[in-house]
Write a protein that holds these residues in place. Structure first.
Motif, PDB file in Angstrom:
ATOM      1  N   ILE A   1       0.860  -1.187   0.000  1.00  9.40           N
ATOM      2  CA  ILE A   1       0.000   0.000   0.000  1.00  9.40           C
ATOM      3  C   ILE A   1       0.894   1.234   0.000  1.00  9.40           C
ATOM      4  O   ILE A   1       1.656   1.450   0.941  1.00  9.40           O
ATOM      5  N   ASN A   2       0.789   2.030  -1.037  1.00 10.97           N
ATOM      6  CA  ASN A   2       1.634   3.213  -1.147  1.00 10.97           C
ATOM      7  C   ASN A   2       0.828   4.463  -0.811  1.00 10.97           C
ATOM      8  O   ASN A   2       0.111   5.005  -1.650  1.00 10.97           O
ATOM      9  N   ALA A   3       0.957   4.926   0.433  1.00 15.84           N
ATOM     10  CA  ALA A   3       0.300   6.152   0.867  1.00 15.84           C
ATOM     11  C   ALA A   3       1.239   7.340   0.792  1.00 15.84           C
ATOM     12  O   ALA A   3       0.928   8.405   1.315  1.00 15.84           O
TER      13      ALA A   3
ATOM     14  N   ALA B   1       4.674   5.445   3.567  1.00 13.24           N
ATOM     15  CA  ALA B   1       4.033   6.712   3.920  1.00 13.24           C
ATOM     16  C   ALA B   1       5.069   7.821   4.042  1.00 13.24           C
ATOM     17  O   ALA B   1       6.218   7.588   4.411  1.00 13.24           O
ATOM     18  N   ASP B   2       4.639   9.048   3.730  1.00 15.58           N
ATOM     19  CA  ASP B   2       5.516  10.203   3.846  1.00 15.58           C
ATOM     20  C   ASP B   2       5.767  10.570   5.299  1.00 15.58           C
ATOM     21  O   ASP B   2       4.886  10.460   6.149  1.00 15.58           O
ATOM     22  N   ASP B   3       6.978  11.048   5.567  1.00  9.96           N
ATOM     23  CA  ASP B   3       7.317  11.693   6.825  1.00  9.96           C
ATOM     24  C   ASP B   3       8.337  12.777   6.494  1.00  9.96           C
ATOM     25  O   ASP B   3       9.540  12.551   6.533  1.00  9.96           O
ATOM     26  N   GLY B   4       7.830  13.938   6.110  1.00 13.92           N
ATOM     27  CA  GLY B   4       8.719  14.988   5.620  1.00 13.92           C
ATOM     28  C   GLY B   4       9.309  14.581   4.285  1.00 13.92           C
ATOM     29  O   GLY B   4       8.603  14.204   3.354  1.00 13.92           O
ATOM     30  N   GLU B   5      10.621  14.617   4.193  1.00 14.05           N
ATOM     31  CA  GLU B   5      11.304  14.244   2.959  1.00 14.05           C
ATOM     32  C   GLU B   5      11.529  12.736   2.855  1.00 14.05           C
ATOM     33  O   GLU B   5      11.970  12.253   1.821  1.00 14.05           O
ATOM     34  N   ARG B   6      11.249  12.019   3.915  1.00 12.65           N
ATOM     35  CA  ARG B   6      11.504  10.583   3.946  1.00 12.65           C
ATOM     36  C   ARG B   6      10.259   9.792   3.579  1.00 12.65           C
ATOM     37  O   ARG B   6       9.135  10.286   3.664  1.00 12.65           O
ATOM     38  N   ILE B   7      10.466   8.548   3.157  1.00 12.81           N
ATOM     39  CA  ILE B   7       9.381   7.579   3.033  1.00 12.81           C
ATOM     40  C   ILE B   7       9.630   6.521   4.096  1.00 12.81           C
ATOM     41  O   ILE B   7      10.689   5.879   4.117  1.00 12.81           O
TER      42      ILE B   7
END
Length: 232
Positions: free
Chosen positions: A142-144, A213-219
């Motif tokens: 699942i790509n959120a 899932a995104d977290d700022g610039e990170r996945i």
């Protein structure tokens, strides 16, 4: 690893707002089968509204957990699927109302009902998931996140590309009760770049549900060891 579902950034879930938008539009107005199997799962820890689905013998409560998908609930279906909440009217009388309706992907017989807190309530999205037929190597991706992700399990595996706001169930060539090297890529300057690499166990009675899932610039990556229907 830091829990991505506790991230303030992720709580907004911008890609999930449009998750499977094209599938939902295709499903709009299309008659579904009379009953559908629903497994609820929370995308983050936190309080969720008390909702119910309409089953064969009346309303059934739905319990959301961020640790594991819940047990299947056999619900009467419609497109979209009604979610019920108990409310009190101005005269103090209790009544059941449809709080939200969730579109069902076209042709789905089983769904994963994803929920997350939003404001004073919650948001929900349904993902097609043939869980009852799944094997240990049928992994749900699942790509959120807001970027495309390519994922592979096994040294020789070809990466599976999952675009933002989409999901894919892929059968990897794995051995039961062993381990496997996994890696995830995302484009950086138009070049596929590994942003996650580790080694996960493979059990014959579980499959992996993987959320990006995104977290700022990170996945960030979260893996859930989902117990198979045949082992319950």
């Amino acid at each position: 690893m830091k829990n991505p579902f506790l991230s303030p950034t992720l709580m907004k879930y911008p890609p999930l707002i449009m998750l499977f938008a094209s599938v939902f539009l295709a499903a709009s107005g299309v008659a579904q089968q009379s009953m559908i199997s629903v497994r609820p799962m929370a995308l983050q820890a936190g309080e969720m509204p008390e909702i119910h689905l309409m089953g064969e013998n009346g309303r059934q409560p739905v319990t959301f957990s961020a640790a594991q998908p819940g047990e299947p609930i056999l619900a009467r279906t419609a497109t979209p699927l009604p979610l019920y909440e108990s409310r009190t009217d101005p005269e103090g009388n209790r009544e059941w109302v449809v709080s939200q309706r969730v579109r069902i992907p076209a042709g789905a017989r089983e769904i994963l009902l994803l929920g997350w807190p939003s404001g004073d309530g919650a948001r929900y999205i349904a993902i097609a998931d043939d869980f009852s037929q799944a094997r240990f190597n049928d992994w749900l991706l699942i790509n959120a996140s807001s970027r495309s992700v390519a994922f592979a399990a096994g040294e020789e595996a070809r990466p599976v590309v999952v675009r933002p706001g989409n999901s894919d169930t892929h059968r990897f060539n794995l051995r039961e009760n062993e381990g496997v090297a996994v890696r995830a890529y995302t484009p950086v300057n138009d070049e596929p770049t590994v942003f996650y690499s580790t080694y996960w166990p493979v059990r014959q009675d579980r499959r992996s549900v993987i959320l990006f899932a995104d977290d700022g610039e990170r996945i960030l990556v979260r893996r859930i060891a989902d117990r198979l229907a045949k082992s319950r």
